[in-house]
Design a protein around this motif. Structure first.
Motif, short mmCIF file in Angstrom:
data_model
loop_
_atom_site.label_atom_id
_atom_site.label_comp_id
_atom_site.label_asym_id
_atom_site.label_seq_id
_atom_site.Cartn_x
_atom_site.Cartn_y
_atom_site.Cartn_z
N LYS A 94 0.69 -0.98 0.35
CA LYS A 94 0.18 0.20 0.05
C LYS A 94 1.09 1.18 0.00
O LYS A 94 1.75 1.16 1.04
N THR A 97 -1.84 6.01 -2.70
CA THR A 97 -3.40 5.77 -2.65
C THR A 97 -4.38 4.88 -1.93
O THR A 97 -5.49 5.62 -1.61
N ASP A 98 -3.90 4.60 -1.27
CA ASP A 98 -4.23 4.14 0.30
C ASP A 98 -5.34 2.54 -0.28
O ASP A 98 -6.28 2.10 0.41
N LYS A 99 -5.35 1.99 -1.13
CA LYS A 99 -5.40 0.64 -1.88
C LYS A 99 -4.16 0.45 -1.76
O LYS A 99 -3.51 0.21 -2.07
N ARG B 31 -14.63 2.32 5.39
CA ARG B 31 -14.40 1.85 4.46
C ARG B 31 -14.87 -0.40 4.26
O ARG B 31 -14.36 -0.98 4.23
N TYR B 33 -14.17 -2.69 0.79
CA TYR B 33 -13.99 -2.88 -1.00
C TYR B 33 -14.98 -4.09 -1.10
O TYR B 33 -14.96 -4.99 -0.75
N TYR B 35 -13.56 -6.82 -3.92
CA TYR B 35 -12.20 -7.98 -4.82
C TYR B 35 -13.09 -8.79 -5.78
O TYR B 35 -13.95 -9.35 -5.40
N LEU B 45 -9.10 -5.00 -7.53
CA LEU B 45 -10.26 -4.60 -7.08
C LEU B 45 -10.76 -4.11 -8.73
O LEU B 45 -10.76 -3.69 -8.87
N TYR B 48 -14.38 0.77 -4.69
CA TYR B 48 -13.93 0.53 -3.19
C TYR B 48 -15.04 1.43 -2.57
O TYR B 48 -15.59 2.83 -3.37
N PHE B 50 -15.19 4.86 0.57
CA PHE B 50 -14.49 4.82 1.91
C PHE B 50 -15.93 5.80 2.96
O PHE B 50 -15.03 5.83 3.97
N ASN B 101 -4.76 1.15 8.88
CA ASN B 101 -5.53 0.46 7.49
C ASN B 101 -5.18 -0.25 7.50
O ASN B 101 -5.51 -0.81 6.22
N GLN B 103 -6.58 -4.44 6.03
CA GLN B 103 -8.32 -4.88 5.37
C GLN B 103 -8.58 -6.03 5.86
O GLN B 103 -7.52 -6.82 6.19
#
Lengths: 112, 114
Positions: A94, A97-99, B31, B33, B35, B45, B48, B50, B101, B103
């Motif tokens: 990561k 872009t925070d993805k 958040r 997502y 996939y 992805l 998504y 936020f 952060n 996931q």
């Protein structure tokens, strides 16, 4: 653009063998790095992560990974694998872009 | 992770049908997502979000749409399913507060389009 390469697509080991799975990424800025594991028929679980600090990070089940910034690598290691480590392993990065960008995965089979 | 629930777990459908995959979470994360996982391609992805009012396309959004009905719910729709949408679909959530952060993933929905 960020990308992640896992060069080992399929690894077969006997129990007690040592494991190292390669992960290289392309991104010039600050990165967060992850290894996820997916046991057969299950969802992805976080194995370990690197955000900052000590580049050698330890995760669950005896796994560790070393962040080598100069090599853009975050290889996963375990000194002695078990049959229960049979799974697919995904490296992810990561950047700003925070993805999460995932690698294509490495399938590990461990035979008793 | 039981806090992220996907329904159905398995679905077989025919080409041209409309399909909705549901994701709900009790983690309180803003958040979410979607996939898809294909053999040899890893996870890619699709969309998504936020927060409830913020929805963004991922790298492979064509042929898909999403709806964020509430903070806890994020649905993925295939308006007219086609065989190359056969895949394993994962929902994930994350919370950026605290800096990490990370996931967290649901158990996945295996979709077959005939």
């Amino acid at each position: 653009a960020q990308s992640v390469s896992q060069h080992n697509h399929h690894v077969i080991l006997s129990e007690a063998a040592s494991l190292e799975l390669g992960c290289n990424y392309s991104y010039g800025g600050t990165v967060n790095l992850f290894w996820y594991v997916q046991y057969p028929g299950q969802h992805l679980q976080l194995l370990l992560k690197y955000f900052s600090g000590d580049p050698l990070v330890k995760g669950i089940k005896g796994f560790e990974a070393e962040f080598i910034k100069s090599k853009f690598s975050f290889n996963l290691r375990k000194p002695s694998v078990q049959w229960s480590d049979t799974a697919e392993y995904f490296c992810a990065v990561k950047g700003n872009t925070d993805k999460l960008i995932f690698g294509t995965g490495t399938r590990l089979q461990v035979f008793p | 992770d039981a806090d992220v629930t996907q329904t159905p777990r398995n679905r077989i459908t025919k080409t041209g049908k409309r399909i909705m995959l549901e994701c709900s979470q009790t983690k309180g994360h803003d958040r979410m997502y979607w996939y898809r996982q294909d053999p040899g391609l890893g996870l890619r992805l699709i969309y998504y979000s936020f927060d409830v009012k913020d929805i963004n396309k991922g790298e492979i959004s064509d042929g898909y749409s999403v709806s964020r009905q509430a903070q806890a719910k994020f649905s993925l729709s295939l308006e007219s399913a086609i065989p190359n949408q056969t895949a394993l679909y994962f929902c994930a959530t994350s919370d950026p507060s605290g800096g990490e952060n990370i996931q967290y993933f649901g158990a996945g929905t295996r979709l077959s389009v005939l």
